[in-house]
Design a protein around this motif. Structure first.
Motif, PDB file in Angstrom:
ATOM      1  N   LYS A  18       4.461  -1.204   3.491  1.00  0.00           N
ATOM      2  CA  LYS A  18       3.929  -2.207   4.425  1.00  0.00           C
ATOM      3  C   LYS A  18       2.650  -2.820   3.864  1.00  0.00           C
ATOM      4  CE  LYS A  18       2.284  -2.743   9.186  1.00  0.00           C
ATOM      5  NZ  LYS A  18       2.021  -2.038  10.471  1.00  0.00           N
ATOM      6  N   ASN A  19       1.756  -1.966   3.348  1.00  0.00           N
ATOM      7  CA  ASN A  19       0.498  -2.458   2.762  1.00  0.00           C
ATOM      8  C   ASN A  19       0.762  -3.341   1.551  1.00  0.00           C
ATOM      9  OD1 ASN A  19      -0.831  -0.929   4.678  1.00  0.00           O
ATOM     10  ND2 ASN A  19      -1.384   0.722   3.275  1.00  0.00           N
ATOM     11  N   ALA A  20       1.757  -2.953   0.742  1.00  0.00           N
ATOM     12  CA  ALA A  20       2.089  -3.726  -0.462  1.00  0.00           C
ATOM     13  C   ALA A  20       2.502  -5.147  -0.089  1.00  0.00           C
ATOM     14  CB  ALA A  20       3.205  -3.037  -1.242  1.00  0.00           C
ATOM     15  N   VAL A  71       1.464   3.695  -6.159  1.00  0.00           N
ATOM     16  CA  VAL A  71       1.315   5.034  -6.723  1.00  0.00           C
ATOM     17  C   VAL A  71       1.201   4.895  -8.238  1.00  0.00           C
ATOM     18  CG1 VAL A  71       2.456   7.246  -7.137  1.00  0.00           C
ATOM     19  CG2 VAL A  71       2.594   6.175  -4.877  1.00  0.00           C
ATOM     20  N   PHE A  72       0.127   5.424  -8.809  1.00  0.00           N
ATOM     21  CA  PHE A  72      -0.052   5.423 -10.255  1.00  0.00           C
ATOM     22  C   PHE A  72       0.323   6.811 -10.779  1.00  0.00           C
ATOM     23  CE2 PHE A  72      -2.606   1.936  -8.801  1.00  0.00           C
ATOM     24  CZ  PHE A  72      -2.499   0.989  -9.795  1.00  0.00           C
ATOM     25  N   TYR A  73       1.385   6.872 -11.558  1.00  0.00           N
ATOM     26  CA  TYR A  73       1.889   8.173 -12.010  1.00  0.00           C
ATOM     27  C   TYR A  73       1.765   8.273 -13.532  1.00  0.00           C
ATOM     28  CZ  TYR A  73       4.632  12.401 -12.134  1.00  0.00           C
ATOM     29  OH  TYR A  73       5.022  13.706 -12.313  1.00  0.00           O
ATOM     30  N   LEU A 130       4.277   8.871   2.260  1.00  0.00           N
ATOM     31  CA  LEU A 130       3.419   7.739   1.914  1.00  0.00           C
ATOM     32  C   LEU A 130       4.191   6.422   1.846  1.00  0.00           C
ATOM     33  CD1 LEU A 130       1.326   9.222  -1.054  1.00  0.00           C
ATOM     34  CD2 LEU A 130       0.608   8.989   1.331  1.00  0.00           C
ATOM     35  N   ALA A 131       5.494   6.504   1.616  1.00  0.00           N
ATOM     36  CA  ALA A 131       6.276   5.323   1.257  1.00  0.00           C
ATOM     37  C   ALA A 131       6.236   4.221   2.303  1.00  0.00           C
ATOM     38  CB  ALA A 131       7.731   5.730   0.977  1.00  0.00           C
ATOM     39  N   TRP A 174      -5.700  -1.208  -5.043  1.00  0.00           N
ATOM     40  CA  TRP A 174      -4.349  -0.837  -5.428  1.00  0.00           C
ATOM     41  C   TRP A 174      -3.950   0.559  -4.968  1.00  0.00           C
ATOM     42  CZ3 TRP A 174      -0.585  -3.573  -8.349  1.00  0.00           C
ATOM     43  CH2 TRP A 174      -0.946  -4.896  -8.615  1.00  0.00           C
ATOM     44  N   LYS A 175      -4.918   1.418  -4.767  1.00  0.00           N
ATOM     45  CA  LYS A 175      -4.591   2.779  -4.341  1.00  0.00           C
ATOM     46  C   LYS A 175      -4.131   2.845  -2.891  1.00  0.00           C
ATOM     47  CE  LYS A 175      -7.637   5.014  -7.692  1.00  0.00           C
ATOM     48  NZ  LYS A 175      -8.815   5.898  -7.911  1.00  0.00           N
TER      49      LYS A 175
END
Length: 320
Positions: free
Chosen positions: A256-258, A230-232, A250-251, A225-226
């Motif tokens: 794209k990875n998501a 983004v885990f905030y 990073l977006a 998931w990393k």
């Protein structure tokens, strides 16, 4: 392995429309060594899709008095999509908070069914976002949502809309929701009634990086998931705008990875296999137990405490 699939007419605890169970039942029966039985006493495993509902400590009595569940609780595995689920039964959960999750008896799965099918209409991934981050939703389900809106509403590059509707959106609202996610580089995914939300997976399907603002979110296993989310931390919500501005680069790659992870693990073409293999793995790894042990676990102080069912916790909740 002999499996008994619980039907709605056999218990009021079963979902009226067990479409998730029916979707994976076919896959389960294709697995080598798996067969369906219609006599519960001959079953090695009993699988139920629980009715989606709010469940408090009184639900334990329902389980103990149910003819099927109470007979062989040590054989029962659930498919559960309750918001902020209790974790009473062993099985698959879409919304089990991290503090109630026990990897030896629970497994987290993505949602199989979504309220907005426009998300999956095959949109072009080449739309250039005009906002840094966006969100549209109801603020009543969690205070973190109100804090997020208050913190970001006046910030440049952020577009947030609040609504009073709740899973009863009309067609225009559904279109606006999809367009708003696609119009931003980051998709804000704050906790609601549960740490998880449809928005996390919908953002992935739309090729946008989910910003998960839910400390108790327990993600399904498989992807890293990393690499795409983004885990905030919720406590730093007032600093979110500066954090995303600093990490804007990073977006694109995360989005794209998501999308690639969505296609590989969670999309409609593969999600039934994901559920099937996750459930079988859990069944094979779950330690053997007894009827008495399951009843004791349900009534344990640990279970009551994690679900905020102890008398002091219930009093505090009423005061709040």
């Amino acid at each position: 392995m002999k499996i008994f699939f619980v039907k709605k007419n056999q218990t009021c605890l079963s979902d009226r429309d067990p479409k998730t169970l029916l979707a994976i039942k076919e896959n389960l029966l294709l697995e080598k060594g798996i067969e369906e039985v219609f006599n519960i006493h001959k079953a090695d495993v009993i699988i139920i899709q629980e009715e989606n509902s709010f469940k408090n400590f009184k639900y334990i009595t329902d389980l103990e008095s149910d003819e099927i569940i109470s007979t062989y609780p040590e054989k029962v595995f659930t498919i559960n999509s309750d918001d902020c689920a209790t974790g009473l039964l062993r099985g698959l959960y879409t919304s089990l908070p991290k503090y109630r999750f026990n990897s030896s008896i629970h497994a987290i799965v993505p949602y199989m069914h979504f309220p907005n099918d426009l998300v999956f209409a095959g949109h072009s991934m080449n739309i250039a976002p005009v906002y840094l981050a966006s969100w549209r939703g109801n603020t009543k389900s969690n205070r973190i949502r109100s804090k997020m809106v208050s913190s970001l509403k006046s910030k440049n590059g952020f577009y947030l809309e609040t609504t009073n509707s709740w899973l009863n959106h009309d067609l225009d609202e559904k279109k606006s929701y999809v367009n708003l996610i696609r119009a931003a580089k980051f998709s804000l995914c704050p906790a609601g009634w549960a740490p998880v939300s449809f928005r996390i997976y919908e953002s992935m399907a739309l090729g946008r990086c989910p910003v998960i603002i839910a400390d108790d979110f327990e993600p399904p296993k498989g992807p890293d998931w990393k690499d795409f989310a983004v885990f905030y931390p919720q406590k730093d919500i007032n600093l979110l705008s500066s954090f995303l501005c600093q990490n804007e680069q990073l977006a694109k790659d995360y989005g794209k990875n998501a999308f690639e992870v969505w296609k590989r693990y969670f999309c409609a073409d593969v999600v039934k296999e994901y559920y099937t293999h996750t459930l079988l793995s859990l069944i094979y790894q779950t330690p053997k137990t007894s009827k008495e042990a399951e009843f004791k676990r349900w009534r344990s102080l640990n279970m009551y405490w994690k679900n905020k069912w102890t008398i002091p916790q219930r009093i505090l909740n009423k005061i709040r």
